[in-house]
Motif scaffolding. Structure first.
Motif, mmCIF file in Angstrom:
data_model
loop_
_atom_site.group_PDB
_atom_site.id
_atom_site.type_symbol
_atom_site.label_atom_id
_atom_site.label_comp_id
_atom_site.label_asym_id
_atom_site.label_seq_id
_atom_site.Cartn_x
_atom_site.Cartn_y
_atom_site.Cartn_z
ATOM 1 N N LEU A 27 38.128 30.658 42.045
ATOM 2 C CA LEU A 27 38.449 31.744 42.975
ATOM 3 C C LEU A 27 38.951 32.971 42.228
ATOM 4 N N GLY A 28 39.699 32.728 41.166
ATOM 5 C CA GLY A 28 40.177 33.841 40.365
ATOM 6 C C GLY A 28 39.047 34.589 39.688
ATOM 7 N N GLU A 29 38.067 33.859 39.185
ATOM 8 C CA GLU A 29 36.924 34.517 38.554
ATOM 9 C C GLU A 29 36.123 35.319 39.567
ATOM 10 N N THR A 30 36.002 34.798 40.786
ATOM 11 C CA THR A 30 35.335 35.564 41.843
ATOM 12 C C THR A 30 36.081 36.857 42.125
ATOM 13 N N THR A 31 37.404 36.757 42.197
ATOM 14 C CA THR A 31 38.230 37.947 42.451
ATOM 15 C C THR A 31 38.116 38.939 41.306
ATOM 16 N N ARG A 32 38.080 38.429 40.077
ATOM 17 C CA ARG A 32 37.924 39.304 38.901
ATOM 18 C C ARG A 32 36.601 40.069 38.963
ATOM 19 N N THR A 33 35.552 39.384 39.338
ATOM 20 C CA THR A 33 34.235 40.024 39.423
ATOM 21 C C THR A 33 34.252 41.152 40.442
ATOM 22 N N ILE A 34 34.865 40.893 41.590
ATOM 23 C CA ILE A 34 34.951 41.923 42.636
ATOM 24 C C ILE A 34 35.781 43.103 42.139
ATOM 25 N N LEU A 35 36.909 42.816 41.502
ATOM 26 C CA LEU A 35 37.770 43.890 41.003
ATOM 27 C C LEU A 35 37.019 44.799 40.037
ATOM 28 N N TRP A 36 36.217 44.214 39.171
ATOM 29 C CA TRP A 36 35.504 45.037 38.193
ATOM 30 C C TRP A 36 34.309 45.753 38.803
ATOM 31 N N LYS A 37 33.468 45.010 39.524
ATOM 32 C CA LYS A 37 32.229 45.599 40.034
ATOM 33 C C LYS A 37 32.476 46.603 41.153
ATOM 34 N N ARG A 38 33.452 46.326 41.998
ATOM 35 C CA ARG A 38 33.672 47.198 43.153
ATOM 36 C C ARG A 38 34.691 48.293 42.878
ATOM 37 N N TYR A 39 35.697 47.996 42.041
ATOM 38 C CA TYR A 39 36.806 48.945 41.856
ATOM 39 C C TYR A 39 36.989 49.381 40.403
ATOM 40 N N HIS A 40 36.247 48.799 39.491
ATOM 41 C CA HIS A 40 36.354 49.085 38.056
ATOM 42 C C HIS A 40 37.786 48.865 37.564
ATOM 43 N N VAL A 41 38.391 47.784 38.022
ATOM 44 C CA VAL A 41 39.745 47.398 37.625
ATOM 45 C C VAL A 41 39.672 46.200 36.682
ATOM 46 N N GLN A 42 40.301 46.324 35.525
ATOM 47 C CA GLN A 42 40.394 45.204 34.599
ATOM 48 C C GLN A 42 41.386 44.182 35.134
ATOM 49 N N SER A 43 41.089 42.905 34.921
ATOM 50 C CA SER A 43 41.987 41.863 35.416
ATOM 51 C C SER A 43 42.038 40.697 34.441
ATOM 52 N N VAL A 44 43.092 39.895 34.589
ATOM 53 C CA VAL A 44 43.366 38.779 33.697
ATOM 54 C C VAL A 44 43.785 37.580 34.537
ATOM 55 N N LEU A 45 43.294 36.394 34.193
ATOM 56 C CA LEU A 45 43.771 35.146 34.791
ATOM 57 C C LEU A 45 44.906 34.597 33.933
ATOM 58 N N THR A 46 45.986 34.152 34.580
ATOM 59 C CA THR A 46 47.087 33.548 33.842
ATOM 60 C C THR A 46 47.536 32.257 34.521
ATOM 61 N N HIS A 47 48.153 31.433 33.720
ATOM 62 C CA HIS A 47 48.717 30.167 34.197
ATOM 63 C C HIS A 47 49.893 29.825 33.317
ATOM 64 N N PHE A 48 50.991 29.402 33.912
ATOM 65 C CA PHE A 48 52.179 29.031 33.153
ATOM 66 C C PHE A 48 52.636 27.642 33.568
ATOM 67 N N ALA A 49 52.935 26.816 32.575
ATOM 68 C CA ALA A 49 53.435 25.477 32.843
ATOM 69 C C ALA A 49 54.837 25.555 33.441
ATOM 70 N N LYS A 50 55.260 24.445 34.027
ATOM 71 C CA LYS A 50 56.556 24.447 34.725
ATOM 72 C C LYS A 50 57.695 24.929 33.844
ATOM 73 N N GLY A 51 57.731 24.479 32.600
ATOM 74 C CA GLY A 51 58.816 24.880 31.707
ATOM 75 C C GLY A 51 58.802 26.340 31.318
ATOM 76 N N GLU A 52 57.691 27.022 31.563
ATOM 77 C CA GLU A 52 57.571 28.440 31.221
ATOM 78 C C GLU A 52 57.948 29.354 32.383
ATOM 79 N N ARG A 53 58.064 28.787 33.566
ATOM 80 C CA ARG A 53 58.241 29.623 34.761
ATOM 81 C C ARG A 53 59.703 30.017 34.978
ATOM 82 N N ALA A 54 59.889 31.223 35.512
ATOM 83 C CA ALA A 54 61.217 31.680 35.906
ATOM 84 C C ALA A 54 61.509 31.128 37.294
ATOM 85 N N GLU A 55 62.215 30.002 37.357
ATOM 86 C CA GLU A 55 62.465 29.336 38.640
ATOM 87 C C GLU A 55 63.641 29.986 39.355
#
Length: 235
Positions: A207-235
């Motif tokens: 779903l993120g890759e689909t959103t990235r494609t739309i952001l670039w093709k429709r709005y020319h916005v660069q985007s990045v997918l990120t993921h953080f493990a539980k120990g990395e998150r600001a809880e």
């Protein structure tokens, strides 16, 4: 793990980066700060509005800030509100510490821990020194009714011309992030990236890759997918 290929500004000293949106904004703030501090940079993390108060790296004085930098740590600056949050520090203090830092990361709005948001009239709070804006959203929002996942629901519905019970699709999320009334509000000529966080499993990444494609093709916005493990998150 953050990449300088994804975020080229991480390879250069002197940037002031503001983060807006929801869905992991504070986690990203501290992970960006950690990345640069590990390179030996003097890194300042702060807020122009409010942020959850961390249990580490707080600097109440310039001496404490210098000690953290000397130890290879980033420094967090803010005014405790007594309720577990930091509010914006005094402007003269913030600007003085910013001038001493090699990189500055600022949380510039709030989202009440929801995965996406639309800005209120007074948001975001972008300093003139800010040269880069990251608009963050959590992919956990996709497929769920807007009313369940979006902070500032009325503003979002007006921006997207949709009803509160409509499920958030990649098309709607891309529109929210790319809009000059949404994630790109007040950005102007600054560098701008959309950050699609919570890419925690194959379904969300797709779903993120689909959103990235739309952001670039429709709005020319660069985007990045990120993921953080539980120990990395600001809880």
């Amino acid at each position: 793990m953050l990449s300088e290929a994804q975020f080229p500004f991480l390879a250069e000293k002197g940037h002031v980066v503001s983060l807006v949106g929801g869905g992991g904004k504070t986690t990203l703030l501290y992970q960006l700060s950690t990345h640069c501090a590990r390179k030996g940079w003097r890194v300042l993390a702060a807020t122009t509005t409010h942020i959850r108060q961390p249990d580490h790296n707080m600097a109440h004085t310039e001496a404490e800030c210098s000690a953290l930098w000397a130890a290879g740590e980033y420094a967090v600056l803010g005014t405790p509100d007594g309720c577990g949050k930091l509010t914006a520090p005094p402007p003269d203090v913030l600007h003085r510490w910013m001038r001493q830092a090699d990189a500055v990361f600022l949380e510039a709005d709030g989202a009440k821990r929801m995965p996406c948001k639309a800005p209120a009239s007074r948001e975001p709070v972008l300093l003139p020194e800010c040269d880069t804006v990251l608009a963050v959203a959590g992919l956990s929002a996709l497929g769920r009714p807007l009313r369940e996942v979006c902070f500032r629901l009325d503003e979002a519905c007006a921006l997207l011309h949709t009803a509160p019970d409509v499920p958030l699709t990649p098309e709607l999320l891309a529109a929210l992030l790319a809009s000059e009334a949404g994630g790109r509000k007040l950005v102007g000529e600054r560098a701008f990236y959309a950050v699609l966080n919570q890419a925690d499993d194959p379904a969300r990444r797709a779903l993120g890759e689909t959103t990235r494609t739309i952001l670039w093709k429709r709005y020319h916005v660069q985007s990045v997918l990120t993921h953080f493990a539980k120990g990395e998150r600001a809880e």
